[in-house]
Design a protein around this motif. Structure first.
Motif, PDB file in Angstrom:
ATOM      1  N   LEU A   1       9.580  11.617  -8.299  1.00  0.00           N
ATOM      2  CA  LEU A   1       8.626  10.531  -8.589  1.00  0.00           C
ATOM      3  C   LEU A   1       8.441   9.589  -7.388  1.00  0.00           C
ATOM      4  O   LEU A   1       7.306   9.319  -6.988  1.00  0.00           O
ATOM      5  N   PRO A   2       9.558   9.078  -6.788  1.00  0.00           N
ATOM      6  CA  PRO A   2       9.378   8.214  -5.620  1.00  0.00           C
ATOM      7  C   PRO A   2       8.636   8.916  -4.485  1.00  0.00           C
ATOM      8  O   PRO A   2       7.780   8.315  -3.833  1.00  0.00           O
ATOM      9  N   LEU A   3       8.935  10.199  -4.286  1.00  0.00           N
ATOM     10  CA  LEU A   3       8.266  10.930  -3.201  1.00  0.00           C
ATOM     11  C   LEU A   3       6.770  11.051  -3.482  1.00  0.00           C
ATOM     12  O   LEU A   3       5.940  10.872  -2.588  1.00  0.00           O
ATOM     13  N   ALA A   4       6.462  11.323  -4.761  1.00  0.00           N
ATOM     14  CA  ALA A   4       5.047  11.438  -5.133  1.00  0.00           C
ATOM     15  C   ALA A   4       4.346  10.099  -4.906  1.00  0.00           C
ATOM     16  O   ALA A   4       3.225  10.048  -4.397  1.00  0.00           O
ATOM     17  N   LEU A   5       5.041   9.004  -5.258  1.00  0.00           N
ATOM     18  CA  LEU A   5       4.471   7.665  -5.058  1.00  0.00           C
ATOM     19  C   LEU A   5       4.231   7.404  -3.567  1.00  0.00           C
ATOM     20  O   LEU A   5       3.176   6.906  -3.153  1.00  0.00           O
ATOM     21  N   LEU A   6       5.213   7.788  -2.759  1.00  0.00           N
ATOM     22  CA  LEU A   6       5.111   7.581  -1.311  1.00  0.00           C
ATOM     23  C   LEU A   6       3.912   8.331  -0.736  1.00  0.00           C
ATOM     24  O   LEU A   6       3.131   7.778   0.052  1.00  0.00           O
ATOM     25  N   VAL A   7       3.759   9.584  -1.150  1.00  0.00           N
ATOM     26  CA  VAL A   7       2.642  10.400  -0.662  1.00  0.00           C
ATOM     27  C   VAL A   7       1.316   9.799  -1.126  1.00  0.00           C
ATOM     28  O   VAL A   7       0.366   9.658  -0.342  1.00  0.00           O
ATOM     29  N   PHE A   8       1.290   9.396  -2.400  1.00  0.00           N
ATOM     30  CA  PHE A   8       0.084   8.768  -2.952  1.00  0.00           C
ATOM     31  C   PHE A   8      -0.298   7.535  -2.127  1.00  0.00           C
ATOM     32  O   PHE A   8      -1.446   7.377  -1.696  1.00  0.00           O
ATOM     33  N   LEU A   9       0.714   6.674  -1.852  1.00  0.00           N
ATOM     34  CA  LEU A   9       0.434   5.436  -1.110  1.00  0.00           C
ATOM     35  C   LEU A   9      -0.015   5.745   0.314  1.00  0.00           C
ATOM     36  O   LEU A   9      -0.885   5.076   0.866  1.00  0.00           O
TER      37      LEU A   9
ATOM     38  N   ALA B   1       4.177  -0.799   1.390  1.00  0.00           N
ATOM     39  CA  ALA B   1       3.567  -0.777   0.051  1.00  0.00           C
ATOM     40  C   ALA B   1       4.570  -0.200  -0.953  1.00  0.00           C
ATOM     41  O   ALA B   1       4.698  -0.690  -2.083  1.00  0.00           O
ATOM     42  N   PHE B   2       5.307   0.817  -0.536  1.00  0.00           N
ATOM     43  CA  PHE B   2       6.323   1.469  -1.372  1.00  0.00           C
ATOM     44  C   PHE B   2       7.402   0.455  -1.767  1.00  0.00           C
ATOM     45  O   PHE B   2       7.771   0.333  -2.935  1.00  0.00           O
TER      46      PHE B   2
END
Ligand SMILES: NC(=O)C1=CN([C@@H]2O[C@H](COP(=O)(O)OP(=O)(O)OC[C@H]3O[C@@H](n4cnc5c(N)ncnc54)[C@H](OP(=O)(O)O)[C@@H]3O)[C@@H](O)[C@H]2O)C=CC1
Ligand SMILES: CCCCCCCCCCCCCCCC(=O)[C@@H](N)CO
Length: 323
Positions: free
Chosen positions: A13-21, A289-290
């Motif tokens: 989840l954190p990795l997906a958030l990072l990529v999204f951001l 942002a993360f």
């Protein structure tokens, strides 16, 4: 199964958030060069502005400084020449005088990096403070900034082939949170944030990038004068953030400008403050942002603890005064 869920929560989840951001942060990251470029600094004859002028000159910029007092400008020019061997151009004008500011900008020639740093601060409870002083702070800190930006913009937009431009505004940590004794000052500095956020929308297509700098108490001639008049509660509450030297603030500010950061905090408390007040401000850095997203809840708890502590000080002070 539990292991899989945990791995999901901790990594996927954190990795997906990072990529999204990484894909969505706007405006995109930018680098603003300083060397061989024209850096124009208002309030460049004293304190933080003077330290910025020193630093920009030693990094190879062509530097102009603007302030009211001719004598202070000359002293600054000599000091910078002595330290760096560089001659800065000086302009004597009051930022409240739109015509004088426009003439100075015309004479100085096209600006690549504009640092709107002039500022005045007279701390006092609103009830005691005269409206003349309220108006003085709003006029110099806020309206003066409008005057300077309006004067510089036409030529800044004509920078064809000269690389990205920058407009940096000197706010204050008192422009992120209201503080006892700073009603007028905080209002003038909060105003700069609205100006900056809107202006970035309007100028992104021109490749001009806005920065907002948020220093804590900084040891400058202006600060020494201010300290003599501070109400005790202003001193207590501003003590929540550590004091800095003008040179340290200038380094943080110039580094932030070069990275094109929209928000530039100057110390650790400032970093917490900028996460706590991130709101709808633009953020170019996806790692930052993360951090903002992940720590938002916890930082809000910290912010509420600070308010609890400040209201405690106010209560105690007034209880003692009554005795
Ligand atoms: N020192 C601090 O604790 C902090 C300061 N800041 C902000 O940083 C900025 C610089 O502060 P600091 O270095 O302490 O201030 P100083 O008082 O040391 O220097 C202020 C500079 O602004 C110039 N200036 C003041 N009024 C005008 C005017 N009407 N028109 C043109 N120039 C003007 C002054 O020159 P002259 O008087 O000759 O015009 C001087 O060069 C301010 O915006 C301040 O609000 C933010 C947070 C903390
Ligand atoms: C999560 C929350 C973190 C909270 C940290 C809070 C710290 C707030 C301290 C505010 C200090 C304001 C200094 C103003 C300096 C200034 O502008 C005057 N010296 C005039 O120049």
């Amino acid at each position: 199964m539990a292991d899989l869920n945990l791995a999901y929560l901790l990594f996927v989840l954190p990795l997906a958030l990072l990529v999204f951001l990484y894909f969505i942060v706007r405006p995109r990251p930018v680098r603003i060069p300083i060397k061989n470029r024209h850096v124009f600094i208002t309030g460049g004859s004293s304190g933080i502005g003077l330290a910025l002028a020193h630093r920009a000159a030693s990094e190879g910029a062509r530097v102009s400084i603007l302030a009211r007092s001719h004598d202070k400008l000359e002293d600054a020019k000599h000091a910078i020449r002595l330290a760096t061997g560089v001659d800065v151009a000086t302009f004597a004008a009051d930022v409240r005088d739109a015509d004088a500011v426009r003439r100075a900008a015309e004479e100085a020639g096209p600006i690549d990096v504009l640092v709107v740093n002039q500022g005045v601060f007279v701390p006092e409870e609103l009830e005691k403070q005269g409206l003349d002083e309220v108006k003085f702070m709003v006029d110099v800190n806020l309206i003066g900034s409008f005057n300077m930006i309006k004067a510089a913009l036409p030529e800044m937009k004509n920078r064809e082939g000269r690389g990205p431009g920058s407009i940096a505004l000197m706010s204050s940590q008192a422009g992120q949170v209201g503080i006892y004794g700073y009603t007028a000052y905080s209002a003038s500095k909060f105003g700069l944030r609205g100006l900056a956020e809107s202006l970035q929308h309007e100028l992104i297509a021109e490749d001009i990038h806005i920065s907002l700098i948020f220093p804590p108490d900084t040891n400058t001639p202006g600060f020494i004068e201010e300290s003599k008049k501070r109400p005790p509660l202003t001193r207590i509450i501003t003590g929540s953030s550590g004091e800095m030297k003008a040179e340290e603030v200038a380094k943080k500010a110039l580094d932030g400008i070069k990275c094109g950061s929209f928000i530039i905090p100057c110390n650790f408390e400032g970093l917490l403050l900028s996460i706590a007040t991130a709101g709808l401000s633009p953020q170019r850095s996806f790692p930052m942002a993360f951090v903002e997203v992940l720590t938002a809840g916890l930082i809000r708890v910290a912010a509420l603890c600070f308010q609890w502590n400040w209201y405690g000080s106010i209560e105690k002070y007034y209880a003692q005064k009554q005795q």
